[in-house]
Write an enzyme that holds these catalytic residues in place. Structure first.
Site, PDB file in Angstrom:
ATOM      1  N   LYS A  55       0.979  -1.162   0.136  1.00  0.00           N
ATOM      2  CA  LYS A  55      -0.117   0.051   0.039  1.00  0.00           C
ATOM      3  C   LYS A  55       0.722   1.217  -0.209  1.00  0.00           C
ATOM      4  CE  LYS A  55      -3.682  -0.315   2.475  1.00  0.00           C
ATOM      5  NZ  LYS A  55      -4.425  -0.749   3.715  1.00  0.00           N
ATOM      6  N   ARG A  72      -3.015   3.182   8.480  1.00  0.00           N
ATOM      7  CA  ARG A  72      -3.568   2.088   7.716  1.00  0.00           C
ATOM      8  C   ARG A  72      -2.114   1.095   7.483  1.00  0.00           C
ATOM      9  NH1 ARG A  72      -4.718   5.008   1.930  1.00  0.00           N
ATOM     10  NH2 ARG A  72      -6.168   2.983   1.719  1.00  0.00           N
ATOM     11  N   GLY A  97      -7.910  -8.352   5.802  1.00  0.00           N
ATOM     12  CA  GLY A  97      -8.467  -8.626   7.295  1.00  0.00           C
ATOM     13  C   GLY A  97      -7.348  -8.607   8.248  1.00  0.00           C
ATOM     14  N   MET A  99      -5.560  -6.211   9.871  1.00  0.00           N
ATOM     15  CA  MET A  99      -5.591  -5.133  10.759  1.00  0.00           C
ATOM     16  C   MET A  99      -6.800  -4.081  10.160  1.00  0.00           C
ATOM     17  SD  MET A  99      -3.862  -2.410  12.902  1.00  0.00           S
ATOM     18  CE  MET A  99      -4.652  -0.987  11.926  1.00  0.00           C
ATOM     19  N   ARG A 144      -3.997  -1.195  -6.472  1.00  0.00           N
ATOM     20  CA  ARG A 144      -2.990  -2.490  -6.611  1.00  0.00           C
ATOM     21  C   ARG A 144      -3.551  -3.106  -7.547  1.00  0.00           C
ATOM     22  NH1 ARG A 144      -5.953  -4.570  -1.061  1.00  0.00           N
ATOM     23  NH2 ARG A 144      -8.128  -4.188  -1.701  1.00  0.00           N
ATOM     24  N   HIS A 170      -6.285 -43.052  -3.994  1.00  0.00           N
ATOM     25  CA  HIS A 170      -6.468 -43.578  -5.443  1.00  0.00           C
ATOM     26  C   HIS A 170      -7.472 -42.991  -6.199  1.00  0.00           C
ATOM     27  CE1 HIS A 170      -8.291 -46.412  -8.439  1.00  0.00           C
ATOM     28  NE2 HIS A 170      -7.082 -46.583  -8.455  1.00  0.00           N
ATOM     29  N   ARG A 181       3.674 -47.795 -23.205  1.00  0.00           N
ATOM     30  CA  ARG A 181       4.438 -48.519 -22.053  1.00  0.00           C
ATOM     31  C   ARG A 181       3.775 -49.980 -22.203  1.00  0.00           C
ATOM     32  NH1 ARG A 181       3.895 -46.771 -16.058  1.00  0.00           N
ATOM     33  NH2 ARG A 181       1.587 -47.693 -16.229  1.00  0.00           N
ATOM     34  N   GLU A 204      12.861 -45.123 -13.831  1.00  0.00           N
ATOM     35  CA  GLU A 204      11.723 -45.086 -12.295  1.00  0.00           C
ATOM     36  C   GLU A 204      12.627 -45.524 -11.313  1.00  0.00           C
ATOM     37  OE1 GLU A 204       8.035 -46.179 -13.367  1.00  0.00           O
ATOM     38  OE2 GLU A 204       8.877 -47.922 -14.702  1.00  0.00           O
ATOM     39  N   SER A 256      12.127 -41.967 -20.709  1.00  0.00           N
ATOM     40  CA  SER A 256      10.934 -41.124 -19.998  1.00  0.00           C
ATOM     41  C   SER A 256      10.931 -41.364 -18.631  1.00  0.00           C
ATOM     42  CB  SER A 256       9.744 -41.753 -20.516  1.00  0.00           C
ATOM     43  OG  SER A 256       8.758 -40.903 -20.025  1.00  0.00           O
ATOM     44  N   GLY A 283       9.913 -41.755 -15.227  1.00  0.00           N
ATOM     45  CA  GLY A 283       8.784 -42.000 -14.314  1.00  0.00           C
ATOM     46  C   GLY A 283       8.612 -41.554 -13.117  1.00  0.00           C
ATOM     47  N   THR A 284       8.558 -40.188 -12.932  1.00  0.00           N
ATOM     48  CA  THR A 284       8.628 -39.666 -11.525  1.00  0.00           C
ATOM     49  C   THR A 284       7.742 -40.138 -10.488  1.00  0.00           C
ATOM     50  OG1 THR A 284       7.570 -37.470 -12.371  1.00  0.00           O
ATOM     51  CG2 THR A 284      10.094 -37.499 -12.394  1.00  0.00           C
ATOM     52  N   ASN A 285       6.613 -40.760 -10.694  1.00  0.00           N
ATOM     53  CA  ASN A 285       5.845 -41.129  -9.591  1.00  0.00           C
ATOM     54  C   ASN A 285       6.731 -42.214  -9.050  1.00  0.00           C
ATOM     55  OD1 ASN A 285       3.971 -39.521 -10.252  1.00  0.00           O
ATOM     56  ND2 ASN A 285       2.688 -41.142 -11.424  1.00  0.00           N
ATOM     57  N   CYS A 290       7.004 -38.318 -17.376  1.00  0.00           N
ATOM     58  CA  CYS A 290       5.562 -38.628 -17.610  1.00  0.00           C
ATOM     59  C   CYS A 290       4.932 -38.948 -16.235  1.00  0.00           C
ATOM     60  CB  CYS A 290       5.427 -39.990 -18.387  1.00  0.00           C
ATOM     61  SG  CYS A 290       6.325 -41.677 -17.852  1.00  0.00           S
ATOM     62  N   TYR A 333      10.783 -33.134 -23.444  1.00  0.00           N
ATOM     63  CA  TYR A 333       9.059 -32.804 -23.271  1.00  0.00           C
ATOM     64  C   TYR A 333       8.600 -33.296 -22.069  1.00  0.00           C
ATOM     65  CZ  TYR A 333       8.435 -37.959 -23.833  1.00  0.00           C
ATOM     66  OH  TYR A 333       8.454 -39.155 -23.617  1.00  0.00           O
TER      67      TYR A 333
HETATM   68  P1  ADP Z   1      -7.895  -2.114   3.464  1.00  0.00           P
HETATM   69  O1  ADP Z   1      -6.382  -2.265   3.622  1.00  0.00           O
HETATM   70  O2  ADP Z   1      -8.655  -2.882   4.501  1.00  0.00           O
HETATM   71  O3  ADP Z   1      -8.532  -1.873   2.334  1.00  0.00           O
HETATM   72  P2  ADP Z   1      -7.210   0.767   3.879  1.00  0.00           P
HETATM   73  O4  ADP Z   1      -6.183   1.103   4.615  1.00  0.00           O
HETATM   74  O5  ADP Z   1      -7.379   0.674   2.288  1.00  0.00           O
HETATM   75  O6  ADP Z   1      -7.614  -0.584   4.389  1.00  0.00           O
HETATM   76  O7  ADP Z   1      -8.736   1.690   4.444  1.00  0.00           O
HETATM   77  C1  ADP Z   1      -9.805   1.360   4.020  1.00  0.00           C
HETATM   78  C2  ADP Z   1     -10.589   2.430   3.586  1.00  0.00           C
HETATM   79  O8  ADP Z   1     -10.604   3.513   4.692  1.00  0.00           O
HETATM   80  C3  ADP Z   1     -10.214   3.209   2.499  1.00  0.00           C
HETATM   81  O9  ADP Z   1     -10.592   2.523   1.365  1.00  0.00           O
HETATM   82  C4  ADP Z   1     -10.821   4.652   2.460  1.00  0.00           C
HETATM   83  O10 ADP Z   1     -11.887   4.555   2.124  1.00  0.00           O
HETATM   84  C5  ADP Z   1     -10.545   4.829   4.020  1.00  0.00           C
HETATM   85  N1  ADP Z   1      -9.481   5.741   4.168  1.00  0.00           N
HETATM   86  C6  ADP Z   1      -8.253   5.246   4.547  1.00  0.00           C
HETATM   87  N2  ADP Z   1      -7.236   6.133   4.614  1.00  0.00           N
HETATM   88  C7  ADP Z   1      -8.287   7.349   4.171  1.00  0.00           C
HETATM   89  C8  ADP Z   1      -7.824   8.761   4.445  1.00  0.00           C
HETATM   90  N3  ADP Z   1      -6.720   9.299   4.441  1.00  0.00           N
HETATM   91  N4  ADP Z   1      -8.827   9.683   4.055  1.00  0.00           N
HETATM   92  C9  ADP Z   1     -10.215   9.119   3.821  1.00  0.00           C
HETATM   93  N5  ADP Z   1     -10.478   7.861   3.805  1.00  0.00           N
HETATM   94  C10 ADP Z   1      -9.529   7.018   4.024  1.00  0.00           C
HETATM   95 MG    MG Z   2       6.078 -46.848 -12.715  1.00  0.00          MG
HETATM   96 MG    MG Z   3      -8.120  -0.384   0.921  1.00  0.00          MG
END
Ligand code: ADP
Ligand code: MG
Ligand code: MG
Length: 892
Positions: free
Chosen positions: A23, A93, A102, A104, A337, A453, A615, A750, A769, A771-773, A837, A857
């Site tokens: 980020k 952030r 998720g 933080m 991203r 199997h 084979r 093999e 060939s 036969g890596t199994n 194979c 191959y």
């Molecule tokens: P996550 O990684 O969970 O997406 P972010 O750090 O991107 O978390 O923050 C989530 C949301 O919080 C962002 O999409 C944005 O809408 C809001 N946010 C974060 N920083 C700012 C900021 N400086 N001003 C306004 N909104 C913000």
């Molecule tokens: Mg064999």
């Molecule tokens: Mg975000």
């Protein structure tokens, strides 16, 4: 020199992900190219690691650097953290190198306290906005930093709303929010035994520590383990000045993908909310609007946003996932991203970017993960379907299928011949059930793992399979299974999703697999790049046709034993095995010969002149005979009920024979070329069937050049003898037909001894060939079936082994043998053809290894051929990239 731990956004760069996190690096990059990013700074991942090294404290040095950067930020914005007259508010952030959803939650509006909220109210002339922002901050900060569960705050808010008789938050007035704030502060006091921190700097440092701590919370650790993200990377923290999407109807916040992440269609895809902040869009409290309507609501902002999307796509040369906020008609970009996408979208985006001149073909080829392609080659459940599964097992082989439940392989086979769709449900499967697995749409087992199997066979055939579904309790006698209280009887229809392991009652709408136009195009680009051949493992004409359809250049492994397993042939095969004399065996073999010939003709015809590696018979013979224990039960029963019967005599005879053939260690026993050595007439029959089939194909104008492969050779003398046998059979048929055959005779490598003496073996071989199994089994000394059932899983979980070596080639051990085999073999015979194979032939890292050691191959199941074509192209491109980097460095 004082090490730098904190970077202003205009000091960073996009390529500093390791240091600034994903980020932070992208915020810096967007700042650098002049996009409207609210100003801020990033505390580096190195600071996170220093925090841990110092026993979870922020050192004085880093603290000072953070404060200096804060001062910078205050100068830039003209606002001061905690100043009631003109307060700076920031977001905190988290941002790891790899995005970790998720890990933080973000804290917004930091810097608010009882004084700054008044300043905000005055300054914006909007007290309602100020108090709303403050209560949001208390709620988030308490949840994320002070660890007071958000639930209490929600509850309190709801109580106030109800008391006032409101339905929604927008009805709340400034005074109402003040009341809520009072309640929130009491909640904090009650749960943390201290007041809500009023000092903005304290708020900031507590938040930074909370982000650092979150790097090692349970969720993050589990996620890293799943995604194989190393734990030493640490996370960065971004402190950014706030912009407000909740300042009225000329403000808003949203998220958009520059293209459709599900189909790849080149059309903006996203949502926004007017008068909202941060997570409101994803939180689902209000239903967001589709991004296109922004065009009407804020035409200028929309136009600017579209331009920004195009710019970012060109800059990053990839589809972007963008977060933005509009404050009083002014657009701010808060994150970008590379967008996550389905396989279908990945392909379409890569191909489209080439056509838009943003990517080269080679770059596009590197953009699609071969592992993802599996999704596309199997039918799957319609995305629109709301899933409500009966139960869940292991997702052993992807794809979805619907059919009537059957509990017996023969029954599956019988019904399939009547064109009925069935799903085979078994406690587990054995090689005896293969015809049932072939006949069924999918297989479900209640026991066994991802490499049992049933799983291996189903994956090989590209059929859906669920294994180890322990909640399914099968009653084979009553022909039904139970999941909890639900009973499913033979003939009931179920649907399974092998990609998720889910089982559903009844039929469910499906989407058919197909290679889209873009996919085909991408694969033709791959074919232009790759030097590694791609063949398929195919045992019958249908698989051979599939292989050609998916672009295989030939067959790398045609196993002849599957032909022997056919229900109609098993009695003759048994006759051959049980024969006491050579003459008796000849009788059975002469019946099998035309059948084998027909099999080969079908395959040759499907392959239209492409090379086919056949084979000769490989498995231990007991696999073709009835189960010893079952026989014993039958015999005991018959001895009691009808001791004089013919049936008893027959079964007793069978039992004696089975006992004779029985081995302590069939995997290391009488199998492979060892069978050919002791029963040369079997291999001779197979060789003749191949030659007759060539001759027959010639009458149809199809020229075939088969590659006859002798399995499990460990000593050159074995190959020498078997090669002579094949050649003699060839000469005999040549004389009979007056034709000249063109073919190769080679061997599977093999067992370790074969690899180690490959120089000698190459004297007698036209090709190798790997036969890596089996080579993996014999190198590790693991019996695969025992290993996978007993200890392999725990080995992988506890990291004794980095991967399952039966799925991902063990380059250090097995790979060394492959490399040695190739080197020694080519030393003797430079033109020696080499391939692989085992199942590894369809796994991307193993394919790259095969390219690196110079194999000609790889061969894999037909359904994996597209994956292998792409992986082979990536191997070539990556190799050349590494080479040019090395050359460049050598020049310097
Ligand atoms: P996550 O990684 O969970 O997406 P972010 O750090 O991107 O978390 O923050 C989530 C949301 O919080 C962002 O999409 C944005 O809408 C809001 N946010 C974060 N920083 C700012 C900021 N400086 N001003 C306004 N909104 C913000
Ligand atoms: Mg064999
Ligand atoms: Mg975000």
């Amino acid at each position: 020199m004082n090490k730098k731990y904190v970077y202003m956004f205009d000091q960073g760069r996009g390529d500093k992900r390791e240091l600034l996190g994903g980020k932070g690096a992208n915020l810096a990059e967007m700042t650098r190219i002049g996009l409207p990013v609210p100003y801020g700074f990033t505390i580096s991942t190195e600071a996170c690691n220093a925090y841990y090294d110092a026993g979870k404290t922020i050192s004085e040095n880093i603290r000072q650097q953070i404060l200096e950067s804060l001062q910078n930020l205050e100068q830039q914005t003209g606002k001061t953290l905690g100043d009631p007259e003109n307060p700076l508010l920031v977001s905190v952030r988290s941002g790891a190198v790899h995005s970790m959803p998720g890990m933080m939650d973000t804290v917004l509006n930091l810097g608010m306290n009882d004084e700054t909220v008044e300043g905000m109210a005055k300054l914006t002339n909007n007290p309602r906005f100020a108090y709303d922002s403050y209560r949001r901050f208390i709620q988030m900060f308490s949840d994320v930093v002070l660890k007071v569960d958000g639930f209490y705050f929600e509850q309190l808010l709801e109580e106030v709303r109800e008391e006032k008789g409101y339905e929604t938050d927008p009805e709340m007035t400034a005074a109402d929010w003040q009341e809520v704030i009072q309640g929130y502060k009491e909640l904090v006091k009650k749960h943390t035994k201290s007041s809500f921190p009023q000092d903005p700097k304290e708020q900031m440092f507590l938040s930074v520590e909370a982000v650092f701590d979150s790097w090692n919370n349970q969720r993050a650790i589990v996620y890293r383990r799943l995604q194989k993200i190393p734990g030493h990377l640490g996370t960065a923290v971004n402190i950014q000045s706030m912009v407000f999407g909740n300042m009225g109807d000329d403000s808003g916040t949203g998220v958009a993908f520059t293209r459709n992440p599900s189909t790849g269609e080149a059309k903006l895809y996203g949502e926004y909310l007017i008068n909202a902040q941060g997570e409101d869009v994803v939180a689902g409290i209000r239903t967001p609007q589709p991004i296109v309507t922004l065009q009407n609501e804020m035409p200028e902002v929309y136009e600017q946003f579209v331009d920004t999307c195009n710019l970012l796509e060109k800059h990053y040369q990839d589809m972007q996932d963008i977060e933005f906020t509009v404050e009083r008609g002014q657009l701010f970009i808060l994150q970008t991203r590379n967008g996550k996408r389905t396989a279908q979208a990945a392909i379409k985006v890569a191909v489209d970017l080439v056509e838009e001149n943003i990517l080269s073909k080679r770059e596009a080829l590197l953009r699609v993960d071969p592992d993802q392609l599996n999704q596309l080659l199997h039918s799957r459940i319609d995305d629109a379907f709301v899933r409500n599964p009966l139960t869940k097992g292991l997702p052993a082989s992807p794809g979805a299928a619907t059919g009537k439940v059957v509990f017996d392989a023969d029954e599956a086979d019988r019904l399939a011949k009547e064109e009925k769709k069935v799903i085979l449900v078994r406690p587990e499967t054995t090689p005896d059930d293969i015809h049932g697995i072939v006949a069924a749409q999918a297989t479900v087992t209640s026991r066994g793992g991802m490499t049992s199997h049933a799983a291996v066979v189903a994956r090989g055939m590209g059929k859906a399979c669920i294994c180890g579904c322990e909640s399914v309790s099968i009653d084979l006698k009553e022909k039904r299974f139970k999941v909890g209280e639900t009973i499913v009887k033979e003939g009931d229809v179920i649907t399974i999703d092998g990609s998720t392991g889910e089982i559903f009652l009844g039929e469910i709408p499906m989407i058919d697999p197909q290679l889209s136009e873009e996919f085909q195009l991408l694969l033709t680009w791959a074919d232009q790049e790759r030097t590694l051949g791609v063949r398929a493992n195919a045992d019958n004409p249908e698989d051979a046709k599939k292989a050609v359809e998916f672009g295989a250049g030939g067959i790398g492994l045609c196993r002849t034993e599957h032909m022997f397993m056919d229900v109609a042939r098993i009695p003759i095969v048994q006759q051959m095995i049980l024969a006491d004399t050579y003459e008796e065996r000849e009788v059975a073999l002469s019946k099998l010969l035309p059948m084998q010939q027909e099999d080969f003709e079908g395959i040759f015809e499907a392959m239209q002149g492409r090379p086919v590696t056949i084979r000769l018979l490989d498995p231990p013979l007991h696999e073709f005979l009835p189960d010893k224990e079952e026989l014993l039960v039958d015999v005991t029963k018959l001895q009691m009920t009808s001791p004089e019967s013919e049936e008893l005599k027959q079964k007793e005879y069978l039992l004696r024979k089975v006992r004779q053939i029985d081995e302590f260690n069939p995997m290391l026993g009488h199998r492979g070329c060892r069978l050919g050595m002791t029963f040369p007439e079997i291999y001779e029959m197979q060789a003749k069937a191949i030659f007759y089939a060539i001759s027959k194909m010639r009458t149809k104008g199809i020229d075939v050049k088969p590659e006859i492969m002798i399995p499990l050779v460990g000593h050159v003398n074995e190959l020498k003898e078997m090669r002579r046998l094949v050649i003699n059979a060839g000469v005999q048929i040549e004389q009979e037909t007056g034709e000249d055959f063109d073919y190769l005779v080679g061997t599977m490598i093999e067992v370790p001894r074969a690899a180690l003496t490959a120089d000698q073996i190459a004297e007698e071989a036209d090709f190798f060939s790997f036969g890596t199994n089996d080579l993996t089994q014999s190198t590790f000394g693991y019996s695969r079936d025992d290993a996978e059932g007993k200890f392999l899983q725990s080995y992988i979980e506890s990291k004794v082994l980095p991967e399952n070596p039966f799925a991902v080639l063990d380059q250090d051990g097995v790979g060394k043998l492959v490399e040695t085999g190739v080197k020694l073999g080519r030393g003797t015979k430079p033109e020696l053809k080499t391939g692989i194979c085992g199942e590894h032939g369809g796994e991307k890292t193993s394919i790259e290894f095969c390219h690196e050691v110079g194999l000609d191959y790889v061969s894999c199941s037909p359904y994996r051929v597209p994956l292998a074509r792409l992986a082979a192209a990536q191997a070539t491109i990556k190799h050349e990239l590494r080479q040019s980097v090395a050359e460049f460095q050598a020049q310097k």
